[in-house]
Design an enzyme around this catalytic site. Sequence first.
Site, PDB file in Angstrom:
ATOM      1  N   LYS A   7      66.422  88.917   7.813  1.00 12.24           N
ATOM      2  CA  LYS A   7      65.227  88.482   7.080  1.00 12.24           C
ATOM      3  C   LYS A   7      65.157  86.953   7.121  1.00 12.24           C
ATOM      4  O   LYS A   7      65.605  86.266   6.217  1.00 12.24           O
ATOM      5  CB  LYS A   7      65.268  88.987   5.639  1.00 12.24           C
ATOM      6  CG  LYS A   7      65.251  90.500   5.538  1.00 12.24           C
ATOM      7  CD  LYS A   7      65.128  90.981   4.109  1.00 12.24           C
ATOM      8  CE  LYS A   7      63.705  90.909   3.617  1.00 12.24           C
ATOM      9  NZ  LYS A   7      63.511  91.636   2.341  1.00 12.24           N
ATOM     10  N   ARG A  43      74.460  91.188   4.759  1.00 13.63           N
ATOM     11  CA  ARG A  43      73.398  90.934   5.730  1.00 13.63           C
ATOM     12  C   ARG A  43      73.028  89.450   5.764  1.00 13.63           C
ATOM     13  O   ARG A  43      72.784  88.884   6.836  1.00 13.63           O
ATOM     14  CB  ARG A  43      72.166  91.782   5.404  1.00 13.63           C
ATOM     15  CG  ARG A  43      71.070  91.690   6.455  1.00 13.63           C
ATOM     16  CD  ARG A  43      69.985  92.719   6.242  1.00 13.63           C
ATOM     17  NE  ARG A  43      69.253  92.506   5.002  1.00 13.63           N
ATOM     18  CZ  ARG A  43      68.322  93.336   4.534  1.00 13.63           C
ATOM     19  NH1 ARG A  43      68.028  94.435   5.208  1.00 13.63           N
ATOM     20  NH2 ARG A  43      67.701  93.090   3.394  1.00 13.63           N
ATOM     21  N   GLU A  56      57.951  99.739  11.291  1.00 10.57           N
ATOM     22  CA  GLU A  56      58.262  99.534   9.879  1.00 10.57           C
ATOM     23  C   GLU A  56      57.036  98.963   9.196  1.00 10.57           C
ATOM     24  O   GLU A  56      56.076  98.556   9.846  1.00 10.57           O
ATOM     25  CB  GLU A  56      59.446  98.577   9.718  1.00 10.57           C
ATOM     26  CG  GLU A  56      59.203  97.201  10.331  1.00 10.57           C
ATOM     27  CD  GLU A  56      60.428  96.318  10.338  1.00 10.57           C
ATOM     28  OE1 GLU A  56      61.416  96.648   9.645  1.00 10.57           O
ATOM     29  OE2 GLU A  56      60.410  95.283  11.026  1.00 10.57           O
ATOM     30  N   HIS A  67      63.353  68.999  15.866  1.00 12.41           N
ATOM     31  CA  HIS A  67      63.640  70.414  16.052  1.00 12.41           C
ATOM     32  C   HIS A  67      65.126  70.712  16.115  1.00 12.41           C
ATOM     33  O   HIS A  67      65.609  71.655  15.490  1.00 12.41           O
ATOM     34  CB  HIS A  67      62.988  70.921  17.353  1.00 12.41           C
ATOM     35  CG  HIS A  67      61.503  71.036  17.291  1.00 12.41           C
ATOM     36  ND1 HIS A  67      60.679  69.941  17.240  1.00 12.41           N
ATOM     37  CD2 HIS A  67      60.695  72.119  17.252  1.00 12.41           C
ATOM     38  CE1 HIS A  67      59.420  70.338  17.187  1.00 12.41           C
ATOM     39  NE2 HIS A  67      59.391  71.661  17.190  1.00 12.41           N
TER      40      HIS A  67
END
Length: 248
Positions: free
Chosen positions: A133, A35, A166, A88
């Site tokens: 994540k 992941r 969630e 950025h």
Amino acid sequence: CISIFDRGLNYGDGLFETMKAHDGKPAFLKEHLKRLKAGAKFLRIPVKNLEADIKNNAIERLLKANGLSKGSAYLKIIVTRGADRNGHAPSDTTPTLIIIAKPLDEAYIHQLQTKGVKAVLIKGYAPALGGFKTLNYLPCVLAKAEAKRRGAFEGIFVGNDNTIKEGSSTNIFIVSKGILKTPPANASSGILPGVTRQAVIRTAKKLSLPVKETPITTKELFNCDKAFLTNSILGMVPLVSVDSRRIG
């Protein structure tokens, strides 16, 4: 040293994975790294240094150096795009890799698994970017803080369609009429496909238990037979009440 110009600090430009280690060996490391690498590809962060360090047993060496080769330990891998002074738009940087190891309070975790936890519903939902994540974790931080203020362990996000999504740090399952259900984790839902969540689904299928990835309304949650939360540190924890209403 971590540079004050690190993009993880300045822009949340990075990813992380949290997992548990048993006797010096990370649990579900392959799944977590898969992941993490997929997220790095999505963000276009090269992770060759991560793969090299993992092959050189960096995690095992870190656990040993901290006296955590026996019993359970907490592990966190953080990858940022690296230090960059150009604003950025990212330039050609060297990614920052951080691995954290610390002791786990197993007695506390056992208490949660035995007695269960309380949760509150949090209106509004900020889906995980790409289902990964990322370090842009502020919505989950605010949801956990709100839950704590309301005397609960977890905050469960609820979408505008009144379906549960969630927890701030967990996935959720319910059992209703003998069927194990969990909200679908796909590109449209934005729900994080938790590693422990996937393990529960695989195990249920191996045991020939009916399991469905399907939208769950708040009404279904309040009327289900039982519910539980999952994540890589807690494993499975019973959910005993939501908004002060008993579950099951």
